[in-house]
Design a protein around this motif. Structure first.
Motif, short mmCIF file in Angstrom:
data_model
loop_
_atom_site.label_atom_id
_atom_site.label_comp_id
_atom_site.label_asym_id
_atom_site.label_seq_id
_atom_site.Cartn_x
_atom_site.Cartn_y
_atom_site.Cartn_z
N LYS A 121 0.84 -1.20 0.00
CA LYS A 121 0.00 0.00 0.00
C LYS A 121 0.88 1.26 0.00
O LYS A 121 0.65 2.19 -0.79
N ARG A 122 1.88 1.30 0.85
CA ARG A 122 2.76 2.47 0.93
C ARG A 122 3.59 2.61 -0.35
O ARG A 122 3.81 3.73 -0.83
N SER A 123 4.03 1.49 -0.92
CA SER A 123 4.82 1.53 -2.15
C SER A 123 3.98 2.06 -3.31
O SER A 123 4.46 2.89 -4.11
N LYS A 124 2.75 1.60 -3.43
CA LYS A 124 1.87 2.08 -4.51
C LYS A 124 1.62 3.58 -4.37
O LYS A 124 1.58 4.31 -5.37
N ARG A 125 1.46 4.06 -3.14
CA ARG A 125 1.25 5.49 -2.91
C ARG A 125 2.47 6.28 -3.38
O ARG A 125 2.33 7.32 -4.04
N LEU A 126 3.67 5.80 -3.06
CA LEU A 126 4.89 6.49 -3.49
C LEU A 126 5.04 6.47 -5.01
O LEU A 126 5.44 7.48 -5.61
N VAL A 127 4.71 5.37 -5.64
CA VAL A 127 4.77 5.28 -7.11
C VAL A 127 3.81 6.29 -7.73
O VAL A 127 4.16 6.99 -8.70
N ARG A 128 2.61 6.40 -7.17
CA ARG A 128 1.63 7.37 -7.68
C ARG A 128 2.16 8.80 -7.54
O ARG A 128 2.07 9.61 -8.47
N ILE A 133 4.74 13.66 -9.94
CA ILE A 133 5.88 14.59 -10.02
C ILE A 133 6.45 14.59 -11.44
O ILE A 133 6.77 15.65 -11.99
N SER A 134 6.55 13.40 -12.04
CA SER A 134 7.10 13.31 -13.40
C SER A 134 6.21 14.03 -14.40
O SER A 134 6.67 14.44 -15.47
N GLU A 135 4.92 14.20 -14.06
CA GLU A 135 3.99 14.92 -14.94
C GLU A 135 3.89 16.39 -14.55
O GLU A 135 3.07 17.13 -15.10
N GLY A 136 4.67 16.81 -13.55
CA GLY A 136 4.73 18.22 -13.18
C GLY A 136 3.89 18.59 -11.96
O GLY A 136 3.85 19.75 -11.57
N ASP A 137 3.22 17.65 -11.35
CA ASP A 137 2.38 17.94 -10.16
C ASP A 137 3.23 17.78 -8.91
O ASP A 137 3.59 16.67 -8.52
N ILE A 138 3.56 18.92 -8.29
CA ILE A 138 4.34 18.87 -7.05
C ILE A 138 3.55 19.46 -5.88
O ILE A 138 4.11 19.96 -4.92
N THR A 139 2.24 19.35 -5.96
CA THR A 139 1.38 19.93 -4.92
C THR A 139 1.20 19.00 -3.72
O THR A 139 0.72 19.45 -2.68
N GLU A 140 1.55 17.76 -3.88
CA GLU A 140 1.29 16.79 -2.80
C GLU A 140 2.41 16.80 -1.77
O GLU A 140 3.58 16.91 -2.11
N ASN A 141 2.03 16.72 -0.51
CA ASN A 141 3.00 16.58 0.58
C ASN A 141 2.92 15.17 1.14
O ASN A 141 1.84 14.59 1.25
#
Length: 181
Positions: A121-128, A133-141
């Motif tokens: 579960k934690r690994s899938k969250r990090l992959v997402r 981030i690779s698509e330019g979305d850096i809004t998540e903390n």
């Protein structure tokens, strides 16, 4: 002969439980045993005066043999009962040990499954998050509550997100002319 007989009796008594020892001692004190001992003493004496009835001696010896056979049968029955109890106890112990082993195995299996699901579960969250981030979305903390390997990875990704936000902030300042290079 008498010494060997005494050693044999002492050895036999040492193997008997209280009930069997009582039966044996009654046998030794019985009339037929006393008469057998008298006959034995007559045979051992030096003068060899065989002043006894052989038929009577045979009857007494036969009776003693029958009593000894009963004693032997009783001892054999006791040994069988004790053996059966030991076997039953061993079977119960093996069963209880098997149940305990299976319970521990099941608990370990369940804990392993829970651990795998948590890591997955934690690994899938990090992959997402990394894909975002690779698509330019850096809004998540990323909030990290552990210091395990995945927690260390989460902290590194959060640090990368903050660094990228700083770079974007500085780039925007430079592009709007608020900062000079």
């Amino acid at each position: 002969i008498l010494e060997n007989k005494k050693i044999h009796q002492d050895l036999l008594i040492s193997f008997l439980n209280e009930d069997l020892e009582k039966i044996y001692k009654e046998l030794i004190k019985s009339d037929s045993t006393i008469k057998m001992k008298e006959i034995e003493q007559l045979l051992i004496t030096k003068d060899r005066d065989f002043n006894f009835n052989p038929l009577l001696w045979f009857k007494i010896a036969t009776k003693n043999i029958e009593i000894l056979k009963k004693l032997d049968d009783t001892i054999a029955q006791k040994i069988i009962l004790v053996s059966e109890k030991l076997i039953k106890d061993e079977k119960e112990e093996i069963f209880s040990n098997t149940v305990i082993f299976n319970a521990i195995l099941l608990f370990s299996l369940l804990m392993s499954i829970i651990l795998v699901f948590q890591v997955n579960k934690r690994s899938k969250r990090l992959v997402r998050i990394i894909n975002n981030i690779s698509e330019g979305d850096i809004t998540e903390n990323i909030e990290t509550f552990s210091n395990d390997e995945i927690g260390i990875l989460e902290k590194a990704i959060q640090k990368m997100i903050l660094y990228l936000k700083d770079i974007i902030f500085i780039s925007n300042k430079i592009s709007f002319g608020e900062l000079k290079t």
